[in-house]
Scaffold this active site. Structure first.
Site, mmCIF file in Angstrom:
data_model
loop_
_atom_site.group_PDB
_atom_site.id
_atom_site.type_symbol
_atom_site.label_atom_id
_atom_site.label_comp_id
_atom_site.label_asym_id
_atom_site.label_seq_id
_atom_site.Cartn_x
_atom_site.Cartn_y
_atom_site.Cartn_z
ATOM 1 C CD GLU A 117 -3.083 -1.058 2.116
ATOM 2 O OE1 GLU A 117 -2.923 -0.129 2.567
ATOM 3 O OE2 GLU A 117 -4.039 -1.816 1.819
ATOM 4 C CD GLU B 8 -4.211 -5.831 3.206
ATOM 5 O OE1 GLU B 8 -5.398 -4.738 3.914
ATOM 6 O OE2 GLU B 8 -2.755 -5.308 3.451
#
Length: 406
Positions: free
Chosen positions: A226, A326
């Site tokens: 991320e 995720e």
């Protein structure tokens, strides 16, 4: 862990590096599952897809998801690992974190994962696992590598695939995010000097994976979790060089093509650019997409969640093969505790939505749920084990198609 913008893309492509489906690694197996009152049924688990969980807050603590354990460590008023080490002092912090590593994820947890049809783990770690990279201005717990080795061995002995994820980068790749290991006011990662530290981490861990038997089922390494979406040097400098450094390390070790690590990058859909700009023609990579509808620009209604998940596809602009690294059962913050959405009164709907998501993510290589366990009371939406024990996620992921008719 953080939200992403959904994209509805397409999937396809093959790779030559270490992926479980290419080795027949996930062998079909039948298990006897208890259905109560002394009765059991036999289920056969699908061998083809990654069906995994993240081991969130094991090696990088996110206090929001493990409040009681964080308090017990003496860190309850601190925002991140960095802050807690400063508070406790290095020796006190080392002792507290070793106790945490010994108890947060145990062999019993991995046995439960197998019982629940989980065949893979994604392990978020920080660069400070390689302790020589930590400078005098930085404060992180020491001794984690021994516990990572132990975890890898536990996974290998159970024939579970492992993805090692650089979740916390030097000087932090995002602000105000404890998943980086620090609650930083600045994302200082995006400069050559910090990239160099990350390359060293990747090379050291690549060498360890290939030379330590405990890592024999570790087949994937993710170069960065991320990243911020506004850094022009990320792809042409960091991604390109990270790939080269890992392959250089493997070449020096004489690693054969079929045993090379699959190198994973955040997909273009994350919003930080298209990694294929520097990976043209390379087939030994994979991509990571994070699918949190709670932050998506869609109608925040139950029918919309189901329809969006059922229709979700991946891998555009040659960002394939892809793993959804995720996802969860969490919904928009302003809805999550309203009667229509709160977890205890809406289990049937959450079960259906879980089934819709599993079917979508298995259009690619598979998925890693965020996370294995949480300490959020009776709110199971972020914890796979919590949701199974609540009766929301079934014991076999093969039941997904029967729960949501996508």
């Amino acid at each position: 862990m953080r939200g992403s913008i959904l994209s509805l893309l397409t999937f396809g492509s093959a790779v030559s590096a270490w992926l479980p489906a290419e080795r027949g690694f996930f062998k079909s197996e039948a298990r006897s599952l208890s259905i109560g009152q002394g009765r059991s049924i036999t289920k056969r688990f699908n061998p083809d897809k990654i069906r995994g969980v993240n081991l969130g807050s094991l090696f990088i603590v996110e206090p929001w998801m493990m409040g009681q354990a964080w308090n017990d460590m003496g860190c309850g008023d601190q925002k991140s690992e960095f802050d807690c080490v400063l508070k406790l002092g290095q020796d006190g912090a080392d002792a507290a974190f070793k106790q945490h590593w010994d108890t947060w994820i145990t062999e019993e947890d991995l046995d439960k994962m197998k019982e629940y049809g989980i065949n893979a783990i994604r392990v978020p770690v920080g660069y400070w696992m390689v302790e020589e990279l930590v400078d005098q201005s930085e404060h992180f717990p020491r001794g984690g590598l021994e516990y990572l080795d132990r975890l890898a061995g536990w996974a290998a002995s159970r024939n579970m695939y492992m993805n090692l994820d650089l979740h916390g980068a030097p000087y932090s790749q995002e602000i105000h995010q404890p998943f980086t290991g620090q609650y930083s006011e600045e994302a200082g990662f995006y400069q050559t000097s910090q990239y160099e530290r990350a390359y060293t981490f990747l090379q050291k861990m690549t060498e360890r994976i290939h030379t330590t038997d405990a890592y024999r089922t570790t087949g994937m390494i993710e170069v960065l979790n991320e990243p911020q979406r506004t850094h022009d040097s990320l792809i042409p400098e960091y991604y390109a060089t990270a790939y080269g450094k890992i392959r250089e390390t493997e070449a020096n070790l004489g690693v054969s093509d079929d045993k090379k690590l699959t190198i994973q990058f955040m997909a273009e859909s994350w919003g930080a650019g298209n990694p294929r700009q520097v990976l043209e023609g390379k087939t030994d990579v994979a991509f990571d997409d994070h699918r949190y509808l709670k932050w998506a620009n869609i109608d925040q209604s139950k029918p919309s969640y189901i329809a969006t998940s059922c229709g979700d596809t991946f891998g555009g602009n040659d960002n394939s093969p892809i793993v959804v690294g995720e996802w969860s059962l969490a919904v928009a913050d302003n809805n999550e505790q309203t009667p229509e959405w709160e977890p205890q009164g809406n289990k049937d709907w959450y079960k259906q939505w879980w089934g819709a998501q599993v079917q979508a993510y298995e259009k690619g290589l598979g998925w890693f749920f965020w996370s294995w366990k949480v300490q959020l009371g009776d709110d199971y939406r972020w914890g796979y084990r919590n949701a199974v024990e609540a009766g929301v996620i079934p014991l076999s992921p093969d039941e997904a198609a029967g729960l949501a008719k996508c």
